[in-house]
Design a protein around this motif. Structure first.
Motif, PDB file in Angstrom:
ATOM      1  N   SER A  55      16.097 -12.437  46.414  1.00 15.46           N
ATOM      2  CA  SER A  55      15.846 -13.432  47.460  1.00 15.46           C
ATOM      3  C   SER A  55      15.294 -12.763  48.712  1.00 15.46           C
ATOM      4  O   SER A  55      14.420 -13.320  49.398  1.00 15.46           O
ATOM      5  CB  SER A  55      17.137 -14.188  47.796  1.00 15.46           C
ATOM      6  N   THR A  56      15.783 -11.582  49.026  1.00 14.35           N
ATOM      7  CA  THR A  56      15.262 -10.820  50.171  1.00 14.35           C
ATOM      8  C   THR A  56      13.790 -10.513  49.978  1.00 14.35           C
ATOM      9  O   THR A  56      12.977 -10.658  50.906  1.00 14.35           O
ATOM     10  CB  THR A  56      16.054  -9.517  50.337  1.00 14.35           C
ATOM     11  N   ALA A  60      10.979 -11.941  52.468  1.00 12.60           N
ATOM     12  CA  ALA A  60      10.179 -10.951  53.183  1.00 12.60           C
ATOM     13  C   ALA A  60       8.696 -11.153  52.904  1.00 12.60           C
ATOM     14  O   ALA A  60       7.852 -11.003  53.800  1.00 12.60           O
ATOM     15  CB  ALA A  60      10.606  -9.543  52.790  1.00 12.60           C
ATOM     16  N   PHE A  65      10.567  -9.409  56.697  1.00 13.33           N
ATOM     17  CA  PHE A  65      11.994  -9.113  56.750  1.00 13.33           C
ATOM     18  C   PHE A  65      12.528  -9.268  58.166  1.00 13.33           C
ATOM     19  O   PHE A  65      13.664  -9.701  58.371  1.00 13.33           O
ATOM     20  CB  PHE A  65      12.235  -7.692  56.243  1.00 13.33           C
ATOM     21  N   MET A  68      13.539 -12.803  58.817  1.00 14.64           N
ATOM     22  CA  MET A  68      14.584 -13.339  57.943  1.00 14.64           C
ATOM     23  C   MET A  68      15.948 -13.222  58.605  1.00 14.64           C
ATOM     24  O   MET A  68      16.266 -12.209  59.217  1.00 14.64           O
ATOM     25  CB  MET A  68      14.595 -12.561  56.616  1.00 14.64           C
ATOM     26  N   LEU A  73      18.991 -16.162  54.066  1.00 11.70           N
ATOM     27  CA  LEU A  73      19.332 -15.513  52.799  1.00 11.70           C
ATOM     28  C   LEU A  73      20.432 -16.279  52.075  1.00 11.70           C
ATOM     29  O   LEU A  73      20.403 -16.421  50.849  1.00 11.70           O
ATOM     30  CB  LEU A  73      19.766 -14.075  53.064  1.00 11.70           C
ATOM     31  N   LYS A  91      21.641  -7.148  58.124  1.00 10.36           N
ATOM     32  CA  LYS A  91      20.338  -6.890  57.521  1.00 10.36           C
ATOM     33  C   LYS A  91      20.087  -5.397  57.371  1.00 10.36           C
ATOM     34  O   LYS A  91      19.485  -4.950  56.388  1.00 10.36           O
ATOM     35  CB  LYS A  91      19.237  -7.526  58.365  1.00 10.36           C
ATOM     36  N   LEU A  94      21.679  -4.230  54.282  1.00 13.72           N
ATOM     37  CA  LEU A  94      20.894  -4.616  53.112  1.00 13.72           C
ATOM     38  C   LEU A  94      19.677  -3.704  52.950  1.00 13.72           C
ATOM     39  O   LEU A  94      19.391  -3.220  51.844  1.00 13.72           O
ATOM     40  CB  LEU A  94      20.448  -6.078  53.270  1.00 13.72           C
TER      41      LEU A  94
END
Length: 234
Positions: A55-56, A60, A65, A68, A73, A91, A94
């Motif tokens: 999903s990231t 992105a 990114f 986001m 997310l 983030k 991640l």
């Protein structure tokens, strides 16, 4: 771990023996983040991590990114905010997981192929092919790190640069061993090789339009690099 592969191996041959590919990368991700990922139910952890990372990548690619949010997310994955916090705290957290995976892979490729062939020229060819082919197997990961590194924190940019510098050092060493006696030229040839390799996972649309296969691309990069040596080894 050493991979057993024939000279000038093709993608299908590499894919059969690669220790990390799109199917098992999630288990490797769990193992490398054991301190933050719950493993009471490994299959659930793998599925949730896959949803979070994939999903990231989608978010992105759409908006970047930097734009986001974790709430974005949460909606994209279908996980609650609490569910997300069970795996990541921010983030940056991640991004750290994704970049660590790419650095791990980039550092492992030279080790996998360290004993390949009959000499440095064979190992140089193998390293180029191995990197191109691993980029093919994990294209969204490499693409994310390349495209989003400028929007990340200073600490995360340092990590991303470290992975590139590690691969550059490995290529430079083999270019020198393969016959390039000038250290400065060896570094430049290695940098040119990296730029070519990056083009494969950054501009896939171009090669798709040209109907170029990953094997054709790897063949050409290896030929250009080895042909550019001032005094190639026999």
């Amino acid at each position: 771990m050493q991979l057993s592969l024939p000279p000038r191996f093709h993608f299908a041959e590499f894919k059969r023996v690669s220790p990390i590919d799109a199917s098992n990368v999630w288990q490797v991700l769990i193992e490398r983040n054991a301190e933050r990922v719950p493993v009471k139910r490994p299959e659930v952890a793998r599925d949730n991590l896959r949803r979070i990372v994939e999903s990231t990548f989608r978010l992105a690619n759409k908006a970047g990114f930097g734009a986001m949010t974790l709430r974005d997310l949460s909606r994209e994955t279908g996980l609650s905010m609490g569910g997300l916090y069970g795996y990541i705290t921010s983030k940056d957290d991640l991004a750290s997981m994704i970049e660590d995976m790419i650095r791990h892979v980039a550092g492992a490729i030279p080790q996998w192929l360290a004993a390949h062939g009959d000499g440095p020229a064979d190992r140089l060819d193998a390293l180029i092919r191995g990197h191109v082919y691993e980029c093919e197997l994990l294209q969204p990961w490499f693409y994310f790190v390349f495209m989003e590194s400028r929007t990340l924190s200073a600490a995360q940019r340092t990590v991303a640069k470290g992975a590139e510098l590690d691969m550059h050092a490995a290529l430079t060493r083999l270019v020198g061993e393969a016959g390039e006696a000038d250290p400065a030229r060896a570094q430049l040839v290695a940098a040119n090789a990296q730029t070519l390799i990056q083009d494969w996972h950054v501009k896939r649309w171009k090669y798709k339009q040209m109907k170029v296969t990953v094997d054709q691309f790897a063949d050409t990069v290896s030929s250009l690099v080895r042909g550019g040596l001032a005094h190639p080894a026999g």
